[in-house]
Design a protein around this motif. Structure first.
Motif, PDB file in Angstrom:
ATOM      1  N   TYR A 115      -8.068   1.693  25.393  1.00  0.00           N
ATOM      2  CA  TYR A 115      -8.815   0.988  24.352  1.00  0.00           C
ATOM      3  C   TYR A 115     -10.321   1.109  24.576  1.00  0.00           C
ATOM      4  CZ  TYR A 115      -4.254  -1.066  23.379  1.00  0.00           C
ATOM      5  OH  TYR A 115      -2.928  -1.241  23.073  1.00  0.00           O
ATOM      6  N   ARG A 116     -10.760   0.959  25.813  1.00  0.00           N
ATOM      7  CA  ARG A 116     -12.185   1.068  26.103  1.00  0.00           C
ATOM      8  C   ARG A 116     -12.665   2.492  25.899  1.00  0.00           C
ATOM      9  NH1 ARG A 116     -14.321  -0.202  31.010  1.00  0.00           N
ATOM     10  NH2 ARG A 116     -16.217  -0.680  29.852  1.00  0.00           N
ATOM     11  N   ALA A 119     -13.029   3.109  22.251  1.00  0.00           N
ATOM     12  CA  ALA A 119     -14.193   2.394  21.719  1.00  0.00           C
ATOM     13  C   ALA A 119     -15.493   3.110  22.066  1.00  0.00           C
ATOM     14  CB  ALA A 119     -14.217   0.966  22.267  1.00  0.00           C
ATOM     15  N   GLY A 122     -15.620   6.202  19.971  1.00  0.00           N
ATOM     16  CA  GLY A 122     -15.611   5.965  18.537  1.00  0.00           C
ATOM     17  C   GLY A 122     -14.488   6.703  17.830  1.00  0.00           C
TER      18      GLY A 122
END
Length: 265
Positions: A115-116, A119, A122
């Motif tokens: 998830y990181r 993120a 993008g």
């Protein structure tokens, strides 16, 4: 009209796992499934496959990934406290597809890395994948859902996919591949994140003292039978094993633990 994006580079992120019984370091089963899916896609689409690890290149467990089919494991040397997600993101910016396991198997792993990473890059994240395919510049994933359910989702490339441990692959260990492969150390890309450094300074690490848990079989008798046993002396059953080898005695104990569902292996 733009032509569909072709897959030229695939990255598989691998970590150090732990054996569920002995705790010895080994390959992560989740990342092994991601590696097998990445090898299959790379061969099908003629893409270049990179196997990456952020950590210590001297860890002997990394050699397991060579035996599982990684021709080379590239290790990004990270200092303690370095944000591995940002380091890996800087390395895989030019990759069309990034595959990871759902989570690592260590003591402090949270499952937040995919998830990181998505993120920071993008990019869309497709989680809990049991199989995937690429067509027309999009990655299609069949996701694992509770109670045996499955769901198909897709996203445009580039994307990040986390692979479920029950993925439809069968990694195969070959000692000859371990001897042929290589582990290469590469300097980690420099990333500067004051917020991450401040967060790391706020934590205090210490030893955890875990109290032993006594194993007790579940009581299956009725309430009336339990009340009678409080006033009378009766045999509670069980086996007394005096003879036999240590292996045979251990098998009796394991059979008892499995019968009463005190262990699940």
């Amino acid at each position: 009209m733009n032509a569909p994006r072709q897959v030229k580079r695939i990255a598989v992120l691998v970590s150090i796992g732990r054996h569920p019984v002995s705790g010895a370091p080994r390959y992560s089963r989740n990342d092994a499934a991601a590696l097998e899916l990445g090898r299959d896609l790379a061969g099908k689409h003629g893409a270049r496959l990179a196997v990456l690890h952020a950590g210590d290149a001297a860890d002997p467990a990394l050699a397991d990934y060579l035996a599982l089919g990684a021709g080379e494991v590239e290790v990004l040397a990270c200092a303690e406290g370095t944000d591995a997600a940002r380091v890996l993101a800087a390395r895989v910016e030019d990759c069309d597809l990034v595959l990871t396991g759902t989570r690592a198997e260590g003591a402090y792993d949270t499952g937040m890395l995919p998830y990181r990473l998505a993120a920071v890059l993008g990019r869309p994240l497709l989680g809990a994948a049991v199989d995937l395919d690429i067509e027309g510049g999009r990655v299609a994933v069949r996701q694992f859902l509770p109670k045996g359910l499955r769901r198909r989702v897709d996203a445009a490339l580039p994307a990040v996919v986390s692979v479920h441990p029950l993925a439809n692959v069968q990694p195969r260990y070959a000692y000859a591949r371990l001897r042929e492969g290589a582990i290469r150390t590469a300097p980690a890309p420099h990333v500067h994140d004051d917020a991450a450094q401040n967060d790391a300074a706020a934590w205090t690490l210490g030893a955890v003292e875990r109290k032993p848990v006594r194993l007790a079989a579940a009581e299956k008798r009725s309430g009336h039978a339990r009340m009678l046993s409080a006033t009378t002396t009766e045999s509670r059953g069980g086996n007394v094993v005096n003879g036999g080898t240590s292996v045979e005695k251990a098998q009796v104990i394991l059979a008892y633990l499995r019968e009463h569902q005190l262990i699940d292996y």
